[in-house]
Design an enzyme around this catalytic site. Structure first.
Site, short mmCIF file in Angstrom:
data_model
loop_
_atom_site.label_atom_id
_atom_site.label_comp_id
_atom_site.label_asym_id
_atom_site.label_seq_id
_atom_site.Cartn_x
_atom_site.Cartn_y
_atom_site.Cartn_z
CG ASP A 6 51.80 -8.17 8.63
OD1 ASP A 6 51.25 -9.02 7.92
OD2 ASP A 6 51.47 -8.00 9.82
CB SER A 7 47.75 -6.76 7.10
OG SER A 7 47.91 -7.68 8.16
CE1 TYR A 38 46.21 -5.39 4.06
CE2 TYR A 38 47.91 -6.74 3.05
CZ TYR A 38 47.41 -5.49 3.37
OH TYR A 38 48.10 -4.37 3.01
N GLY A 39 43.37 -11.06 6.01
CA GLY A 39 43.04 -12.49 5.95
C GLY A 39 41.58 -12.84 5.76
CB CYS A 69 51.83 -10.74 5.40
SG CYS A 69 50.04 -10.89 5.40
CB THR A 71 47.19 -13.09 4.48
OG1 THR A 71 46.81 -13.48 5.80
CG2 THR A 71 45.99 -12.94 3.60
CD GLU A 148 47.19 -5.23 14.04
OE1 GLU A 148 47.17 -4.00 14.19
OE2 GLU A 148 48.14 -5.82 13.47
CB CYS A 182 49.01 -15.63 10.83
SG CYS A 182 48.57 -13.89 11.08
CB THR A 183 53.86 -12.42 10.60
OG1 THR A 183 52.90 -11.63 9.90
CG2 THR A 183 54.76 -13.13 9.60
CG HIS A 184 49.09 -10.36 13.38
ND1 HIS A 184 49.32 -10.12 12.05
CD2 HIS A 184 48.63 -9.19 13.89
CE1 HIS A 184 49.00 -8.86 11.77
NE2 HIS A 184 48.57 -8.29 12.87
N1 DGL Z 1 50.08 -11.05 9.70
C1 DGL Z 1 49.28 -11.43 8.64
C2 DGL Z 1 49.41 -12.85 8.19
O1 DGL Z 1 50.45 -13.36 8.36
C3 DGL Z 1 48.03 -10.75 8.38
C4 DGL Z 1 46.82 -11.12 9.07
C5 DGL Z 1 45.67 -10.34 8.54
O2 DGL Z 1 45.86 -9.20 8.14
O3 DGL Z 1 44.57 -10.88 8.51
O4 DGL Z 1 48.56 -13.47 7.68
#
Ligand code: DGL
Length: 258
Positions: A6-7, A38-39, A69, A71, A148, A182-184
């Site tokens: 993931d990012s 990344y998004g 992720c 994204t 984060e 998004c996994t966050h």
């Molecule tokens: N956890 C990520 C996702 O699922 C990344 C979010 C990001 O880096 O912007 O999109």
């Protein structure tokens, strides 16, 4: 061994679920903390980063890769599959299936990064399953930095304000199921639930673990080691990841340059 990336921290929501299904297989995680988020980036940049993350994980003897992720899964999965000689599992299909099964009123919400929403990937996957589903998608770019930086307590006022602002449309559209695209986001699911009581939340990390099981089958027991790599300072990741994984992972995180 299975590779997961993931990012940043978010992919740990998938690791936690993969660990439950594969308790005795080694897992290697890469969080690209030096380049998160990344998004907010262009498609070209996301594809470039995803291919680099994949190549790093490929240096281990892994038998499958999970792009944990939203994204990457919605923007670069085809590119990853095209270069890969081992299975690559994303988060979109499994989550769309779970949401379509869960929704009673056929009104499903999708929240994700700007890139994920722009890709339309969840929407397409849902419509392929059932063309009558009404999909409402909203980008929530503040959620990733909130997670984060640790604004994750169920009572956090700043996160609550961001949730109210972003999720208003979901209440107006009467969605009964919301894909946390998004996994966050599962890390702040208790705050999201306070704003949208009664709405069923779909955790894409958990669904990716189930999808992995479908694709590669059960575990190959090799000791169940857990290795973490990040592309920036390890201390913040160690702290947040220890809280999230429910065990102290200090000392097991290494920094790498891609
Ligand atoms: N956890 C990520 C996702 O699922 C990344 C979010 C990001 O880096 O912007 O999109």
């Amino acid at each position: 061994m299975i590779g997961i990336f993931d990012s940043g921290l978010g992919g740990l929501t998938a690791v936690r679920e993969i660990r439950k299904l594969y308790p005795n297989e080694s897992l290697v995680y890469f969080g690209d903390t030096g380049r998160v988020p990344y998004g907010t980036r262009s498609r070209e940049t996301i594809v470039k980063y995803a291919l680099e993350d994949y190549k790093f994980l490929r240096s281990f003897g892994i038998r499958a890769v999970v792009a944990a992720c939203g994204t990457v899964s919605s923007t670069a999965l085809d590119e990853l599959k095209a270069i890969s000689d081992i299975p690559v599992v994303g988060v979109v299909e499994g989550a769309a299936e779970a949401a379509a099964e869960t929704s009673k009123n056929r009104k499903i919400g999708v929240i994700g990064t700007a890139a994920t929403v722009r890709s339309g990937a969840f929407e397409r996957a849902l419509r392929e399953i059932d063309g009558s589903i009404e999909v409402t998608s909203v980008a929530c770019p503040l959620f990733v930095p909130l997670v984060e930086y640790g604004f994750t307590s169920p009572d956090d006022e700043i996160t609550a304000m961001a949730c109210e602002r972003y999720l208003k449309t979901m209440a107006e559209k009467e969605v009964d199921t919301l894909i946390l695209g998004c996994t966050h986001y599962p890390i702040i699911s208790s705050v999201i639930s306070k704003v949208l009581p009664g709405v069923k939340l779909v955790d894409i990390g958990a669904e990716s673990a189930k999808r992995l099981m479908k694709v590669i089958g059960g575990e190959v027991a090799d000791g169940g080691e857990m290795r973490y790599y990040v592309s920036d300072d390890t201390s913040m990741f160690e702290q947040s990841a220890s809280v999230f994984m429910g065990s102290n992972i200090s000392g097991s995180v290494q920094r790498v340059e891609l």
